[in-house]
Design an enzyme around this catalytic site. Structure first.
Site, PDB file in Angstrom:
ATOM      1  N   ASP A 102       0.843  -1.201   0.000  1.00  0.00           N
ATOM      2  CA  ASP A 102       0.000   0.000   0.000  1.00  0.00           C
ATOM      3  C   ASP A 102       0.874   1.244   0.000  1.00  0.00           C
ATOM      4  O   ASP A 102       2.020   1.199   0.461  1.00  0.00           O
ATOM      5  CB  ASP A 102      -0.848   0.069   1.279  1.00  0.00           C
ATOM      6  CG  ASP A 102      -1.757  -1.125   1.417  1.00  0.00           C
ATOM      7  OD1 ASP A 102      -2.113  -1.719   0.394  1.00  0.00           O
ATOM      8  OD2 ASP A 102      -2.084  -1.452   2.570  1.00  0.00           O
TER       9      ASP A 102
HETATM   10  N1  URA Z   1      -1.062  -5.984   3.942  1.00  0.00           N
HETATM   11  C1  URA Z   1      -1.556  -4.729   3.937  1.00  0.00           C
HETATM   12  O1  URA Z   1      -2.583  -4.456   4.536  1.00  0.00           O
HETATM   13  N2  URA Z   1      -0.885  -3.788   3.262  1.00  0.00           N
HETATM   14  C2  URA Z   1       0.258  -4.015   2.597  1.00  0.00           C
HETATM   15  O2  URA Z   1       0.825  -3.105   2.000  1.00  0.00           O
HETATM   16  C3  URA Z   1       0.756  -5.330   2.604  1.00  0.00           C
HETATM   17  C4  URA Z   1       0.080  -6.287   3.283  1.00  0.00           C
END
Ligand code: URA
Length: 234
Positions: A102
């Site tokens: 993310d």
């Molecule tokens: N899980 C998440 O919630 N975000 C990420 O970036 C990776 C794994």
């Protein structure tokens, strides 16, 4: 070479994403749109993706980036936000991110032009454990830890067993290590939210045997030979 593999080896994206590009009509062979995912690229074929000529790379390269917050992991962002590609622009070869983090997640992200390795590392059946340090709001009870470990409904999907270790309890927050072998969209955030402890900060410390260690945020390093062997054989 099959067209999806050809596009992946050119460092444009993973093989799966390449199939999408083909089906969506973004790929041309010798000037004509090619929508056949099974097409075999012949010697002398001129392949373009979104109008840019590409060539399958001979030499695979592998890097580990410590992604800072605020960067998206797509190769090109429609909203013109900063992407992880900006951080590896000086590598010389075109590499792309393996899987996603993310925008506000930090830490380990493998960048490569090897579409096969990328495909294997992100395939749900490969079961490479990715380990995260999550700073969550509030306290995690034994019952909540049990749920995180054994499977929790994150909105129509029950997660597979995860390894979960408490690292530090503060007054209003908890630092927890969570290792998962799947990669559902925003999975760790959804898991923590599902037990009532939203994530405040999320940092990936390892991808299987590839560990971030002391790599500085915003910088990258080459994978070691042992790490390359590992990801080729996982
Ligand atoms: N899980 C998440 O919630 N975000 C990420 O970036 C990776 C794994």
């Amino acid at each position: 070479m099959r067209i999806n593999k050809y596009i992946a080896q050119a460092g444009v994206c993973s093989r799966r994403k390449a199939d999408e590009l083909v089906l969506n009509g973004n790929v041309k062979v010798n000037g004509a749109v090619m929508k056949e995912p099974g097409y075999d690229v012949a010697e002398g074929d001129k392949v373009t993706v979104n109008g840019t000529a590409i060539e399958a790379s001979e030499k695979p390269v592998y890097y580990l980036l410590n992604k800072p917050a605020g960067y998206v992991t797509t190769a090109k962002d429609e909203q013109d936000r900063a992407t992880v590609m900006d951080l590896v622009a000086d590598i010389g070869e075109r590499v792309f991110p393996v899987g996603r983090l993310d925008m506000n997640t930090t830490g380990a992200l493998i960048m490569t032009n090897d579409g096969n390795a990328s495909y294997r590392l992100t395939h749900p059946r490969t079961e490479v454990f990715k380990t995260y340090h999550a700073l969550v709001k509030g306290v995690l009870s034994k019952e909540k830890l049990w749920k995180l470990r054994n499977g929790i409904d994150i909105g129509g999907y029950v997660t597979k067993p995860a390894r979960v270790t408490l690292l530090k309890e503060n007054k209003n927050s908890t630092l927890v290590e969570i290792s998962i072998s799947e990669g559902k969209n925003r999975q760790v955030r959804k898991m923590c939210k599902a037990v009532g402890n939203p994530v405040q900060e999320l940092h990936r410390v390892s991808i299987g045997e590839v560990k971030l260690g002391r790599l500085k945020e915003g910088t990258y390093r080459k994978l070691t030979q042992a790490e390359i062997e590992y990801i080729k054989n996982c």
